[in-house]
Design a protein around this motif. Sequence first.
Motif, short mmCIF file in Angstrom:
data_model
loop_
_atom_site.label_atom_id
_atom_site.label_comp_id
_atom_site.label_asym_id
_atom_site.label_seq_id
_atom_site.Cartn_x
_atom_site.Cartn_y
_atom_site.Cartn_z
N GLY A 1 -4.84 -19.24 -53.38
CA GLY A 1 -5.01 -17.87 -52.94
C GLY A 1 -4.35 -17.57 -51.61
N GLU A 2 -5.09 -16.88 -50.74
CA GLU A 2 -4.53 -16.42 -49.48
C GLU A 2 -4.23 -17.54 -48.50
OE1 GLU A 2 -3.50 -13.38 -48.70
OE2 GLU A 2 -3.95 -12.87 -50.78
N VAL A 3 -4.82 -18.71 -48.70
CA VAL A 3 -4.48 -19.83 -47.82
C VAL A 3 -3.02 -20.24 -48.02
CG1 VAL A 3 -5.01 -22.22 -47.18
CG2 VAL A 3 -6.85 -20.63 -47.68
N VAL A 4 -2.50 -20.10 -49.24
CA VAL A 4 -1.08 -20.36 -49.49
C VAL A 4 -0.22 -19.44 -48.63
CG1 VAL A 4 0.75 -20.30 -51.22
CG2 VAL A 4 -1.53 -21.15 -51.84
N THR A 5 -0.60 -18.18 -48.54
CA THR A 5 0.13 -17.22 -47.72
C THR A 5 0.06 -17.58 -46.25
OG1 THR A 5 -0.37 -15.48 -49.33
CG2 THR A 5 0.35 -14.77 -47.15
N LEU A 6 -1.11 -17.99 -45.78
CA LEU A 6 -1.26 -18.41 -44.39
C LEU A 6 -0.33 -19.58 -44.05
CD1 LEU A 6 -5.13 -18.42 -43.87
CD2 LEU A 6 -3.50 -16.93 -42.71
N LEU A 7 -0.27 -20.56 -44.93
CA LEU A 7 0.56 -21.73 -44.68
C LEU A 7 2.05 -21.37 -44.67
CD1 LEU A 7 -1.30 -24.39 -46.87
CD2 LEU A 7 -1.39 -24.11 -44.38
N ALA A 8 2.45 -20.52 -45.58
CA ALA A 8 3.86 -20.11 -45.63
C ALA A 8 4.24 -19.36 -44.36
CB ALA A 8 4.11 -19.25 -46.86
N ALA A 9 3.36 -18.46 -43.89
CA ALA A 9 3.65 -17.69 -42.68
C ALA A 9 3.74 -18.58 -41.45
CB ALA A 9 2.58 -16.62 -42.49
N ALA A 10 3.03 -19.71 -41.46
CA ALA A 10 3.05 -20.63 -40.33
C ALA A 10 4.16 -21.67 -40.44
CB ALA A 10 1.70 -21.33 -40.20
N GLY A 11 5.02 -21.53 -41.44
CA GLY A 11 6.16 -22.42 -41.58
C GLY A 11 5.81 -23.82 -42.06
#
Length: 244
Positions: free
Chosen positions: A113-123
Motif C-alpha cells: 500500500g502507501e508504504v511502497v509510495t513512502l519508500l519510493a519518494a525517499a529514494g
Amino acid sequence: MLLGRVLAAWRSPDWRPPRQWRPTCVLTALAVLALCGFGTYLVAGDDPPVAEATGQPAAATVLRELTSRADDPRPLTAAEVFPGAVVVAGPAGGRYAVLRVQALERCAVAAEGEVVTLLAAAGCNQVVRATLRSPDGDYAVTAGLLNLADADGAETVRGGIKTVLDDESGRLSGLPAGRGTGGLARDTAQLGWHARGHFLAYAVIARTDGDRIYPDDPSARQVLSDLIEQHLRTRVLDRRAAGR
C-alpha cells in the motif's frame, strides 16, 4: 481519534499491534513500553554496547553519521547484514536461526500500500532482509534494512509509517519461509522499525503456532530488541559506520 501516540527516538523501534486490540494504558520501568489505545511503542535502551573485558584500554572508534548514500555509497549485501546461518543477539546471546535471506534492488517487495509510495519518494534502492526463528522456536521474524537516499528521507518514512498504519492503508511486510512462518504474511503480524542515518531498520514478527501476540508479551519485545537494536543497529550499522 488517533490510534496511538508515538514515543519517537531514532534509536527506538516503533511497534504496532493488530488493529482489533484495545489494550489499556500501562507503563513499565525497565522496557519502557507504552500501551495506549491501539498503539504500542517499544523504547529500547540507548546505552552503548558493552565491550568484552580484555584488561587493555579500548581503542577509540570514530563512527560516521551515515547521513546519505552520497557519503556512504557502498551497497548493502546479504553477507554484510546476515553473514551466517545463525544471528547471535541480545543480552542473553540468543541464537536466531536464519531460514531465508533476500537482497533485492526493489524495495516494494518489503511493503504494501502507501508504504511502497513512502519508500519510493525517499529514494529507497535496496532491501536486505531475512526470516529467522527465535531461540525458543515460538516466533518467526522478518528483519532487514532499507537503503534510502538520505537521513531526512529515512525520518520521513519512519514517521509516515505510523500515519499509514493508523489509516490502515499499508504496512511493512514479512517474508514467509516455510512451516511456522505463514503468520508473517498476515496483517495481524506485529511491526517494529527505526531510522538510523539513511537506513530504516525494521522487523515483522508473528508466532509460529498462529496465535496472536499480545502487547504485554515480554518475549516478543525482547525478540524485536535483539534483532533491531542489537543486531541491525549495533552490529551491522555500527560496523558500517566504523568503515568495516
